[in-house]
Design an enzyme around this catalytic site. Structure first.
Site, PDB file in Angstrom:
ATOM      1  N   GLY A  71      73.448 -49.470 -47.124  1.00  0.00           N
ATOM      2  CA  GLY A  71      73.395 -50.371 -45.982  1.00  0.00           C
ATOM      3  C   GLY A  71      74.284 -49.914 -44.834  1.00  0.00           C
ATOM      4  N   ASN A 152      75.984 -62.456 -44.983  1.00  0.00           N
ATOM      5  CA  ASN A 152      76.529 -62.120 -46.297  1.00  0.00           C
ATOM      6  C   ASN A 152      77.631 -63.060 -46.761  1.00  0.00           C
ATOM      7  OD1 ASN A 152      77.519 -60.531 -43.977  1.00  0.00           O
ATOM      8  ND2 ASN A 152      79.119 -59.893 -45.379  1.00  0.00           N
ATOM      9  N   GLN A 180      71.348 -58.496 -47.192  1.00  0.00           N
ATOM     10  CA  GLN A 180      71.527 -59.685 -48.048  1.00  0.00           C
ATOM     11  C   GLN A 180      70.240 -60.479 -48.202  1.00  0.00           C
ATOM     12  OE1 GLN A 180      74.095 -60.652 -49.887  1.00  0.00           O
ATOM     13  NE2 GLN A 180      75.530 -59.101 -49.163  1.00  0.00           N
ATOM     14  N   SER A 200      69.659 -52.240 -48.740  1.00  0.00           N
ATOM     15  CA  SER A 200      70.591 -51.538 -49.631  1.00  0.00           C
ATOM     16  C   SER A 200      70.231 -51.875 -51.071  1.00  0.00           C
ATOM     17  CB  SER A 200      72.027 -51.975 -49.325  1.00  0.00           C
ATOM     18  OG  SER A 200      72.898 -51.430 -50.279  1.00  0.00           O
ATOM     19  N   ALA A 201      70.030 -50.840 -51.897  1.00  0.00           N
ATOM     20  CA  ALA A 201      69.499 -51.047 -53.257  1.00  0.00           C
ATOM     21  C   ALA A 201      70.429 -51.857 -54.164  1.00  0.00           C
ATOM     22  CB  ALA A 201      69.214 -49.693 -53.896  1.00  0.00           C
ATOM     23  N   THR A 238      70.250 -33.089 -49.151  1.00  0.00           N
ATOM     24  CA  THR A 238      69.368 -33.097 -50.324  1.00  0.00           C
ATOM     25  C   THR A 238      69.109 -34.526 -50.788  1.00  0.00           C
ATOM     26  OG1 THR A 238      70.227 -30.953 -50.948  1.00  0.00           O
ATOM     27  CG2 THR A 238      69.155 -32.221 -52.702  1.00  0.00           C
ATOM     28  N   CYS A 324      83.871 -55.634 -48.260  1.00  0.00           N
ATOM     29  CA  CYS A 324      84.387 -54.578 -47.372  1.00  0.00           C
ATOM     30  C   CYS A 324      85.648 -55.020 -46.645  1.00  0.00           C
ATOM     31  CB  CYS A 324      83.339 -54.192 -46.343  1.00  0.00           C
ATOM     32  SG  CYS A 324      81.825 -53.655 -47.097  1.00  0.00           S
TER      33      CYS A 324
HETATM   34  N1  PLP Z   1      75.138 -55.247 -44.474  1.00  0.00           N
HETATM   35  C1  PLP Z   1      75.361 -56.374 -45.165  1.00  0.00           C
HETATM   36  C2  PLP Z   1      74.869 -57.674 -44.634  1.00  0.00           C
HETATM   37  C3  PLP Z   1      76.052 -56.323 -46.374  1.00  0.00           C
HETATM   38  O1  PLP Z   1      76.283 -57.446 -47.039  1.00  0.00           O
HETATM   39  C4  PLP Z   1      76.505 -55.061 -46.846  1.00  0.00           C
HETATM   40  C5  PLP Z   1      77.281 -54.968 -48.095  1.00  0.00           C
HETATM   41  O2  PLP Z   1      78.057 -55.818 -48.439  1.00  0.00           O
HETATM   42  C6  PLP Z   1      76.229 -53.917 -46.083  1.00  0.00           C
HETATM   43  C7  PLP Z   1      75.550 -54.055 -44.909  1.00  0.00           C
HETATM   44  C8  PLP Z   1      76.682 -52.572 -46.534  1.00  0.00           C
HETATM   45  O3  PLP Z   1      75.841 -52.081 -47.542  1.00  0.00           O
HETATM   46  P1  PLP Z   1      76.328 -50.917 -48.516  1.00  0.00           P
HETATM   47  O4  PLP Z   1      77.289 -51.534 -49.473  1.00  0.00           O
HETATM   48  O5  PLP Z   1      75.069 -50.445 -49.188  1.00  0.00           O
HETATM   49  O6  PLP Z   1      76.936 -49.866 -47.669  1.00  0.00           O
END
Ligand code: PLP
Length: 379
Positions: A71, A152, A180, A200-201, A238, A324
Site C-alpha cells: 500500500g 484505517n 482498508q 495491499s494484500a 524482478t 505506522c
Molecule cells: N493505506 C492505508 C489506508 C493503510 O491502512 C495502510 C496500512 O496500514 C497503508 C496504506 C500501507 O499499506 P502497506 O502496509 O501495505 O504499506
C-alpha cells in the site's frame, strides 16, 4: 494465555489456502518471470493469471493493474507519478483529505516542498470528507485529488464516487487508497470513476509486501522505479511471483466470501458494543455506517497507552490507530481532524475484528475491556 487478536486493520494472518497456492513459487517454480526459458515462462503465466484475476475483480483491464510492494508504495506512486505528470500540463494544486494514511500524507508534504500547492480537505465530526467544502476547493488548477475509500482508524467510508465526479468535471486526476476498504467493500473502478486506486494484500489475508496500483488506461503517470521493463516499463524490479500469486488468490477469496464475512463482523461488532454498554463515558469515533470490522472508542478518563499495555498483558492485541504511527507520541491526525481535542484523541482506541474471530473471543475481549477501563479509572 490465549491470544485475542483485534488488530486486523494493522494486518491479517496469511490464509492457509493462499499459502498453499504461493508455496510452489518459492521452490520448484522459482523462475524469474522475465526469463524467456520454460521456467521463466511458467512464472510469467502465474503472474499473468494473477493480473487477469485482480483486473476482473476490480472491473479493470489487465494492462491497468501494476503490482507493487504494498500500500505504501502504491500510494507514493499514485501521488508522485500523478502530480508530476500533471504539473507538466500546468497544474500545481494537490488536494488530499485530512485523514489520509501517512503514506499519502508524507507524499503530500514532499510535494509541497517541491512547490505544489497542497491543501487538505476537511472532514465532518463523523470523519467523512465534507463534500460542500470539497466542491469549493476543487478548482480547474487542481492536478490531483486523493481521498481514501475507508479510513484505517475509524472505518468511516468516504464519498469517493461523488468526489471523483467533481474531479473529472475539473479535469483533475482522482486517486483512492482502498487498502482498508478492499476486505469489506466491493470495488469497481468504472463505477467509482477513479483514475488510480491502491490495494495491499496483507489487509485481506494475503502476504505482506505486495500491493496493487490500478492506473486507468490513458492516464499519464511518471515512471516509478527505474530499472528493467517489468510492469510495462513503469516499475522496474524482478517480480515477486509468490506474493503476486498470493495477492490474487487472497483477493479472489475475499470478494467471494465478502457478504458472509461482513454479516459475521456486523454481528460480532454489535455483540461487543452491547457487552461494553455498561461502561459510561464511552463513545464511538466515526460513522455508525462505517466498515463492519472497525470500532474506534473514545474512553473518558483512560489514557490509550495504559489501556493498550494492560490489554496486551492479558493477551489482547489492539491499537490506538495506525500501526505506522504507533511509535509516535502525537495524537492521531485523523481524530484531531474530526475535531477531537488532543486529550480525547489520546483516550481513543481502535478495535478491528476479523473473519476468524469467534463469539467467545468477543465476549472475553469485552469483559477484559470493561475490567481494564474500570481498574484504570479507579487508579
Ligand atoms: N493505506 C492505508 C489506508 C493503510 O491502512 C495502510 C496500512 O496500514 C497503508 C496504506 C500501507 O499499506 P502497506 O502496509 O501495505 O504499506
Amino acid at each position: 494465555m490465549e491470544r485475542i487478536y483485534f488488530d486486523h486493520a494493522a494486518t491479517t494472518s496469511l490464509d492457509p489456502e493462499v499459502l498453499e497456492k504461493m508455496l510452489p513459487y518459492f521452490s520448484a517454480e522459482y523462475g524469474n518471470a522475465d526469463s524467456l526459458h520454460a521456467l521463466g515462462r511458467k512464472a510469467m503465466n502465474a503472474v499473468d493469471e494473477a493480473r487477469d484475476k485482480v483486473a476482473q475483480l476490480l472491473g479493470a483491464k489487465p494492462n491497468e493493474i501494476y503490482f507493487t510492494s504494498g500500500g505504501t508504495e502504491s500510494d507514493n506512486w499514485a501521488m508522485f507519478g500523478g502530480a508530476y505528470a500533471q504539473r507538466r500540463l500546468g497544474r500545481k494544486k494537490v488536494l488530499v483529505s485530512a485523514i489520509e494514511h501517512h503514506a499519502v500524507m508524507a507524499s503530500a508534504e514532499k510535494l509541497s516542498e517541491d512547490g505544489f500547492d497542497v491543501q487538505y480537505l476537511p472532514v465532518t465530526a463523523s470523519g467523512k470528507v465534507d463534500l460542500d467544502l470539497a466542491k469549493t476547493l476543487l478548482t480547474g488548477d487542481t492536478a490531483l485529488v486523493a481521498v481514501m475509500m475507508a479510513n484505517n482508524e475509524t472505518g468511516a467510508i468516504q464519498p469517493v464516487k461523488e468526489l471523483a465526479t467533481l474531479a473529472k468535471e475539473q479535469g483533475s486526476l482522482f486517486f483512492t487508497d482502498c487498502v482498508q476498504a478492499a476486505p469489506y467493500l466491493p470495488l469497481n473502478v468504472g463505477e467509482l470513476g477513479v483514475d488510480t486506486l491502491a490495494l495491499s494484500a496483507h489487509k485481506f489475508y494475503g502476504p505482506k509486501g505486495c500491493g496493487v496500483l490500478y492506473i486507468k488506461n490513458g492516464v499519464k503517470m511518471d515512471r516509478h522505479i527505474l530499472g528493467g521493463e517489468q510492469e510495462r516499463g513503469l516499475r522496474g524490479g524482478t517480480t515477486n511471483v509468490p506474493a503476486v500469486v498470493g495477492l490474487a488468490a487472497a483477493y479472489e477469496k475475499t470478494v467471494r466470501t465478502m457478504q458472509e464475512t461482513n454479516r459475521k463482523l456486523q454481528r460480532l461488532r454489535a455483540l461487543f458494543l452491547e457487552k461494553i454498554a455498561c461502561l459510561d463515558g464511552v463513545c464511538i469515533n466515526g460513522d455508525e455506517n462505517g466498515l463492519p470490522a472497525i470500532v474506534n472508542l473514545q474512553i473518558d478518563g483512560v489514557e490509550n497507552s495504559a489501556f493498550l499495555y494492560k490489554m496486551d498483558l492479558q493477551g489482547v492485541c489492539l491499537a490506538a490507530g495506525s500501526a505506522c504511527a504507533s511509535a509516535s507520541l502525537k495524537p492521531s491526525h485523523v481524530l484531531t481532524a474530526m475535531g477531537l481535542t488532543e486529550q480525547k484523541a489520546k483516550s481513543s482506541v481502535r478495535f478491528s475484528f476479523g473473519k476468524d474471530n469467534t463469539e467467545e473471543e468477543i465476549l472475553r475481549g469485552a469483559e477484559l475491556t470493561v475490567e481494564t477501563v474500570r481498574s484504570l479509572r479507579n487508579f
